[in-house]
Motif scaffolding. Structure first.
Motif, PDB file in Angstrom:
ATOM      1  N   THR A  31      26.598  44.657  61.525  1.00 20.26           N
ATOM      2  CA  THR A  31      26.713  44.579  62.986  1.00 20.26           C
ATOM      3  C   THR A  31      26.824  45.977  63.595  1.00 20.26           C
ATOM      4  N   ASP A 315      22.249  38.686  65.246  1.00 19.76           N
ATOM      5  CA  ASP A 315      23.360  38.896  64.316  1.00 19.76           C
ATOM      6  C   ASP A 315      23.884  37.558  63.805  1.00 19.76           C
ATOM      7  N   GLU A 316      23.778  37.330  62.521  1.00 18.24           N
ATOM      8  CA  GLU A 316      24.306  36.108  61.880  1.00 18.24           C
ATOM      9  C   GLU A 316      23.726  34.845  62.505  1.00 18.24           C
TER      10      GLU A 316
HETATM   11 MG    MG Z   1      28.784  41.352  61.453  1.00 20.05          MG
END
Ligand code: MG
Ligand code: ADP
Length: 370
Positions: A31, A315-316
């Motif tokens: 991240t 992200d994710e």
């Molecule tokens: Mg992360």
């Protein structure tokens, strides 16, 4: 290339124009890297962090990030970093983020929005429809800025004048003429902000209805006085009326220290079309799917309106989708033509991206290309 950026002392990555998959354990720095890229756009980055918190703990020099970007107009060099307040020789001025474009210093990164669009989805945004209105309004304004390059500046101008009026009012004995002139400027910027939002939501709604997406369609509308007013009345009339309402709310605003009306209160209202239900009542998974649908439609639209698709930082995102949905997502991303940065703990989530992305694995503070 990153310097003193969170967990990174110094790091550079060559990706080419391919999409990128970043895998690694929790805390590996995935991240952080996306956040660095998000600083190649105006605003506060995908974590909305305090600028000084981004600095690598213990590092002396301020953080910086730079990137070579391939745009339809050729290669550009974008950079940004912290200009700490002590470097300004003034204890009263706040930390600032400066920009660098093709080797020239910029006062702010605002101009990055003319060169490159960056959009993101993060796990924090899973609560976008549930949490307060300010998060949705920021999300809205980032969408708008993708098709109206001057939008962020217009929002900034509105907020500056609004703060100036608040300050004057709260000090008491304000010169009414001065307050009036601030109010007419607020009305001018405010109507411009509202009009750009309306236009963008209109275009985005059309993009959503035209798109053949595996993700649910959202019905978008704006909860705001000015935006509602502009739906059926001429802008000049809405502007005049807003100005008059500001005049009559002076006393109340002076007491509260806030501005009680205006486009800084607008909400983005989202409904799940097929379920005919407000987004906040949908399941967590449905909300995520709605958000992905909006982001994809916006990326498609920005490709035509802006002239190039945005860089997408997801992200994710993959971990929350079943295999079929993941396949659809990767396919749609491929059609849009964006460079996409995807993260996840597990490489197996991205098997379907194998031929379309560069894979990097984070381990023990190092990045290994796979
Ligand atoms: Mg992360
Ligand atoms: N300012 C900072 N200085 C040094 N390390 C930091 C800073 N901010 C965050 N970190 C570290 O970065 C790591 C988090 O990285 P992150 O990119 O969020 O991980 P993930 O790979 O799970 O996305 C954590 O170990 C955290 O301690």
């Amino acid at each position: 290339m990153l310097t003193n950026f969170r967990s990174y002392e110094s790091m550079s990555l060559e990706t080419g124009a391919n999409s990128v998959v970043l895998t690694g354990a929790n805390g590996a720095g995935k991240t952080n890297l996306l956040e660095a890229i998000s600083f190649l756009s105006p605003g506060r980055g995908l974590r909305r962090a305090k600028l000084s918190d981004v600095n690598k703990i213990g590092a002396e020099a301020p953080w910086a990030v730079s990137g070579r970007i391939f745009t339809p107009d050729g290669e550009r060099q974008l950079g940004s970093g912290l200009l700490p307040r002590h470097a300004l020789n003034s204890e009263t001025s706040p930390d600032r983020r400066i920009g660098r474009l093709d080797g020239e210093n910029l006062n702010s990164p605002a101009a990055f929005g003319d060169i490159l669009q960056v959009a993101w989805l993060t796990p924090q945004m899973d609560r976008l429809f549930i949490d307060g209105v300010s998060g949705r309004r920021r999300f809205l304004d980032r969408l708008v800025a993708a098709y109206h390059p001057s939008h962020s500046r217009e929002v900034g101008a509105y907020e500056r004048v609004m703060r100036e009026r608040s300050k004057l009012l709260s000090e008491g004995h304000a010169d009414p003429q001065w307050v009036s002139s601030l109010e007419s400027r607020m009305a001018e910027h405010g109507v411009a902000v509202a009009a750009a939002r309306l236009d963008a939501i209109d275009k985005l709604s059309q993009a959503i209805s035209e798109s053949q997406s595996a993700f649910p369609s959202a019905v978008l509308s704006l909860g705001g006085d000015l935006e509602q007013g502009l739906l059926n009345r001429p802008a000049l009339e809405v502007e005049t009326e807003f100005c008059e309402r500001l005049v009559s709310s002076r006393q109340q605003d002076a007491r509260s220290g806030r501005t009680s009306i205006g486009p800084h209160k607008t909400d983005l209202l989202v409904r799940h079309k097929n379920k005919d239900m407000p987004a906040e009542l949908c399941s967590t998974g449905e909300q995520k799917a709605l958000l992905i649908g909006i982001t994809l439609a916006s990326a498609r639209l920005s490709a035509t309106q802006f002239g190039a698709p945005p860089i997408l930082l997801l992200d994710e995102v993959a971990a929350h989708l079943d295999e079929k949905r993941r396949g659809f997502l990767f396919e749609e991303l491929g059609d849009i033509g964006s460079q996409v940065w995807l993260t996840g703990t597990d490489k197996s989530l991205f098997e379907l991206m194998a031929n379309r992305a560069r894979f990097f694995h984070f381990k023990d503070g190092k990045i290994e290309a796979e």
